[in-house]
Write an enzyme that holds these catalytic residues in place. Sequence first.
Site, short mmCIF file in Angstrom:
data_model
loop_
_atom_site.label_atom_id
_atom_site.label_comp_id
_atom_site.label_asym_id
_atom_site.label_seq_id
_atom_site.Cartn_x
_atom_site.Cartn_y
_atom_site.Cartn_z
N ARG A 1 9.77 -16.23 14.63
CA ARG A 1 9.87 -17.69 14.89
C ARG A 1 10.94 -18.33 14.00
O ARG A 1 11.84 -19.01 14.47
CB ARG A 1 8.51 -18.35 14.64
CG ARG A 1 7.47 -18.01 15.69
CD ARG A 1 6.10 -18.48 15.25
NE ARG A 1 5.61 -17.75 14.11
CZ ARG A 1 4.49 -17.01 14.08
NH1 ARG A 1 3.72 -16.95 15.14
NH2 ARG A 1 4.13 -16.37 12.99
N ILE A 2 10.86 -18.08 12.68
CA ILE A 2 11.81 -18.71 11.76
C ILE A 2 13.18 -18.04 11.88
O ILE A 2 14.22 -18.71 11.93
CB ILE A 2 11.29 -18.63 10.30
CG1 ILE A 2 9.99 -19.46 10.17
CG2 ILE A 2 12.35 -19.13 9.32
CD1 ILE A 2 9.29 -19.30 8.83
N ASP B 1 14.87 -18.38 -2.17
CA ASP B 1 13.82 -19.40 -2.24
C ASP B 1 12.50 -18.78 -2.70
O ASP B 1 11.55 -19.49 -2.98
CB ASP B 1 13.64 -20.03 -0.85
CG ASP B 1 12.67 -21.22 -0.84
OD1 ASP B 1 12.75 -22.04 -1.78
OD2 ASP B 1 11.85 -21.32 0.09
N HIS C 1 10.82 -22.07 -4.02
CA HIS C 1 9.95 -21.84 -2.85
C HIS C 1 9.63 -23.18 -2.17
O HIS C 1 8.47 -23.58 -2.08
CB HIS C 1 8.65 -21.12 -3.24
CG HIS C 1 7.95 -20.51 -2.05
ND1 HIS C 1 7.12 -19.43 -2.16
CD2 HIS C 1 7.97 -20.83 -0.72
CE1 HIS C 1 6.64 -19.11 -0.96
NE2 HIS C 1 7.15 -19.95 -0.07
N LEU D 1 13.64 -11.17 13.38
CA LEU D 1 13.97 -12.23 14.34
C LEU D 1 12.68 -12.74 14.99
O LEU D 1 12.47 -12.59 16.19
CB LEU D 1 14.96 -11.72 15.39
CG LEU D 1 15.70 -12.83 16.14
CD1 LEU D 1 16.79 -13.45 15.26
CD2 LEU D 1 16.34 -12.27 17.43
N ARG E 1 11.32 -5.19 14.64
CA ARG E 1 10.69 -3.95 15.11
C ARG E 1 11.06 -3.66 16.56
O ARG E 1 11.15 -2.52 16.98
CB ARG E 1 9.17 -4.03 14.97
CG ARG E 1 8.72 -3.92 13.53
CD ARG E 1 7.26 -4.18 13.41
NE ARG E 1 6.92 -5.53 13.88
CZ ARG E 1 5.72 -6.08 13.77
NH1 ARG E 1 4.75 -5.40 13.20
NH2 ARG E 1 5.50 -7.30 14.20
N SER E 2 11.30 -4.73 17.31
CA SER E 2 11.66 -4.53 18.72
C SER E 2 12.88 -5.38 19.06
O SER E 2 13.11 -6.43 18.45
CB SER E 2 10.48 -4.94 19.61
OG SER E 2 10.21 -6.32 19.42
N ARG F 1 9.53 -13.62 1.59
CA ARG F 1 8.67 -13.43 0.43
C ARG F 1 9.45 -12.62 -0.59
O ARG F 1 10.27 -11.77 -0.21
CB ARG F 1 7.40 -12.64 0.79
CG ARG F 1 6.36 -13.42 1.57
CD ARG F 1 5.57 -14.38 0.67
NE ARG F 1 4.52 -15.07 1.37
CZ ARG F 1 4.64 -16.27 1.94
NH1 ARG F 1 5.79 -16.91 1.90
NH2 ARG F 1 3.61 -16.84 2.54
N GLU G 1 6.97 -15.24 -8.70
CA GLU G 1 7.10 -16.69 -8.75
C GLU G 1 5.77 -17.35 -9.14
O GLU G 1 4.72 -16.78 -8.86
CB GLU G 1 7.61 -17.23 -7.41
CG GLU G 1 6.70 -16.91 -6.23
CD GLU G 1 7.28 -17.40 -4.90
OE1 GLU G 1 8.41 -17.01 -4.56
OE2 GLU G 1 6.58 -18.15 -4.23
#
Length: 311
Positions: free
Chosen positions: A152-153, A254, A277, A150, A173-174, A230, A259
């Site tokens: 920015r994206i 994606d 992608h 969770l 992680r947090s 990724r 790739e």
Amino acid sequence: MSEILAIGSYTETDMEGLREMGARVVESLDAMRGLPEAERAEVRAVAYKGHHDFGADEMALLPGLGVIANYGVGYDAIRIDAADAAGVRVTNTPDVLNDDVADLAVAMLLMQQRRMLAGDAHVRSGAWAGGESFPLNRKVSGRRAGIMGLGRIGRDIADRLAAFKMEMHYHARSEKETPGWTYHADPVSLAREVDYLVVALVGGPETENYVSKEVIEALGPEGVLINISRGSTVDEAALLDALEAGRLGGAGLDVFRDEPRVDPRFHALERVVLQPHQGSGTHETRAAMGRLQRDNISAFLDGRDLLTPVN
Ligand code: NAP
């Protein structure tokens, strides 16, 4: 001769911006390696657009290098430990691409669940006009969504799915300030609780195969995995096995391990949506990424603070 070297395949808009700065542009790291030593010695700033490893060996070929400005938020191709050791600053292009990547994640989920590729084929083939009915699908709004990463994206994806009245769960992680959303410290526990798992982790060695066989199995035969992060974050062999055996309901992908070569086993899977992608692939966002990349280089060369430093 130029103190700015752009490496990669750039759009015409970016090429204009790079030329205005007096940058020299080469297609690839191989082309950089082939430059005469005297030209490499001039370089103080690299604009990098690529997924091949930019490590200590490449940095050693550019002894005057001070900054690598990466085109993209994911900088897993650049060895940060090697950059630190060589005194090279690294920048990336965060935030400007959040909307596009989040849009694509949601679009793949809708396409997968509403079988929109099959629906399109049903119309074009004349099957609909011929009286054949299209099978019913599963409702998307109101289901349970899990976001793996969770940041920015991931946050922008979560906000979109919350607007689809979904019950929200996440792992990072947090724990974050997210009233009404459920945090899971354990990725398997997250997968067990949701219908849809959307992966928005960083790439690199620390998150290699983070979406493990156990996570995939916990998502289950009705579950759908969406990956815009990724290829490295998902155990792709386990994913293929689970999809082929029906132990996972479907996927929207994606990004892939090797790739642009995609494992041909994916081609035979009807419940999978495959994209090249293209998460950040709009004119607007790519132009903003190029601008931010060049602004970081200008800041470095002018001795100003970097806009979006990584190290
Ligand atoms: P970000 O803000 O740094 O968020 C990354 C998330 O990954 C955070 O929630 C972070 O946890 C989590 N994370 C990082 N290291 C971890 C670890 N070792 N174990 C578990 N979780 C870990 O990054 P972003 O800007 O959202 O971008 C995310 C990724 O999207 C990029 O790195 C890139 O690979 C990918 N991307 C793909 C496309 C595309 O075209 N498909 C386009 C742009 C970006 P915390 O919140 O606890 O720190």
